[in-house]
Structure formats: C-alpha cells, structure tokens
Design an enzyme around this catalytic site. Structure first.
Site, mmCIF file in Angstrom:
data_model
loop_
_atom_site.group_PDB
_atom_site.id
_atom_site.type_symbol
_atom_site.label_atom_id
_atom_site.label_comp_id
_atom_site.label_asym_id
_atom_site.label_seq_id
_atom_site.Cartn_x
_atom_site.Cartn_y
_atom_site.Cartn_z
ATOM 1 N N LYS A 75 -11.071 -2.290 7.204
ATOM 2 C CA LYS A 75 -9.811 -2.165 7.931
ATOM 3 C C LYS A 75 -10.103 -1.831 9.390
ATOM 4 C CE LYS A 75 -7.070 1.536 7.455
ATOM 5 N NZ LYS A 75 -5.985 2.457 7.017
ATOM 6 N N GLU B 13 0.854 -1.192 0.000
ATOM 7 C CA GLU B 13 0.000 0.000 0.000
ATOM 8 C C GLU B 13 0.887 1.238 0.000
ATOM 9 O OE1 GLU B 13 -2.663 2.443 3.239
ATOM 10 O OE2 GLU B 13 -2.748 0.246 3.318
#
Length: 214
Positions: A136, A47
């Site tokens: 998340k 990421e």
C-alpha cells in the site's frame, strides 16, 4: 522476484474490481446501511477498519450477508494479536499502515493476503520481498501516480495499491500508472457515516466502479 518467496494472492473480487473502499465508521452498527448501498452500487471490496469500535464483533454478520459477492478485509491492523484475530474471524484480506515483515510472515503462515503500508522505496521493498500480497503506497496523495512509474524501474514486479487522498481522477491516473487497485475513502464515502445522503453515496460509488472497471 515473485518466485523467490511465498505470497498469498489477493482475493478475486478485489483484483477484478480494482477498487477497495475503506470504511472508517464511528460505530460498527453504522456499517450495515452504508455497505448495503456500496454493494448494490457494484463495490466488491471493502476494508473495515479497526479504528471503528466493534468491527470484530460485526464482521461475522457482514460476512454472512455479503461475503458471497464481496471481499471484506480488516484494516488498520497494528498488532500481532489483532492480525491473528482478523485472520481467525475470516477476513478476506488484511491491511496494515506500517511496514512489518513479521506481520507479513504471520499473515502468510495463516494463509491470509496482507497489504502493508509504506511510502519510501526501502519500506515498500521490505514488505514486497517478505512476501506481501501487494504493498500500500500511503499516503498516496503526497506523491502522485508518477511515483509508481518511478518505483517500477528498480522493482518491476511490485504490486501496488495506492491509498490516501485518491479521488476519482486520481483513481484513473493510478490505475493507468500500473496500480493493481486503488484504495479509496473520503472522496467516495463523503459524509455517509455521518447521516449523509445515501442516494448521493450510490452515485459516487457507481462513478468509481465505472472508472475502475477494466
């Protein structure tokens, strides 16, 4: 629950490796040396954060170099403009630290997986029910793996990726608790973006890969 809304699946490298490395660099130019080590060590999902200046400009180069063997997502997405730009740039997935059904809808319409952040049951369910690819749990270090087991009571289909303070032992525990993958930053990267030992980085990365392997 999963049949009620449209949901874009997370890319296969991320699902198979069960590990996302959050690369928060000072400059986008610093990605190259660190990603080379990470990919060589077996990391298959990274990421790249928008808090790093120049990330959008660097993404095409990194995708050309590593896109065939690893998923490269864009994280810290906090505006609809940045979300659209990341999708157009070819990000493998999108990560936002906030709960935004509007972001989920925008990403889904663009056909790009999205993982929104949240901590409370209300926040996590809002994203999941809107069609998020996964949610998340952030900051995961404030709750621990038992929290996911508790969430599975009312939300048995919830697909979760804990992030924030996940170390090597935590990665193992979260995956055992049912996380799809773990999102790891400092405990793996250490001082790599500040001129740290890249051999030590490779060792840490390989340790996480081994723990997260199915």
């Amino acid at each position: 629950m999963t049949g009620e809304v449209g949901r874009v699946a997370l890319p296969q490298h991320t699902v198979d490796s069960r590990l996302v490395v959050v690369a928060r660099a000072q400059r986008a130019e610093d990605y190259d040396a660190v990603l080379a080590v990470l990919i060589d060590a077996g990391i298959r999902s990274v990421e790249l954060t928008l808090t790093t200046p120049g990330t959008f400009d660097r993404l095409p180069h990194l995708l050309a170099q590593y896109g065939a063997v690893a998923d490269l997502g864009i994280g810290t997405v906090t505006s609809a403009i940045d979300l659209a730009r990341a999708a157009d740039a070819g990000a493998s997935y999108l990560v936002t630290p906030i709960t935004s059904p509007a972001f989920v809808a925008q990403a889904t319409d663009a056909g790009v997986p999205i993982v929104p952040g949240g901590l409370t049951p209300t926040e996590l369910y809002a994203s999941w029910s809107a069609g998020a690819s996964a949610v998340k749990i952030f900051p995961a270090g404030q709750v621990g793996p038992g929290y996911l087991k508790d969430l599975r009571g009312p939300f048995p289909d919830l697909v979760a990726v804990p992030s924030g303070g996940v170390d090597l032992d935590g990665a193992s525990a979260w995956l055992a608790a049912g996380a799809l993958a773990v999102s790891v930053g400092g405990p793996l990267l250490g001082d790599a973006f500040a001129g740290g030992d890249l051999v030590a980085l490779r060792d840490r990365a390989q340790a996480f890969v081994e723990v997260c392997a199915r």
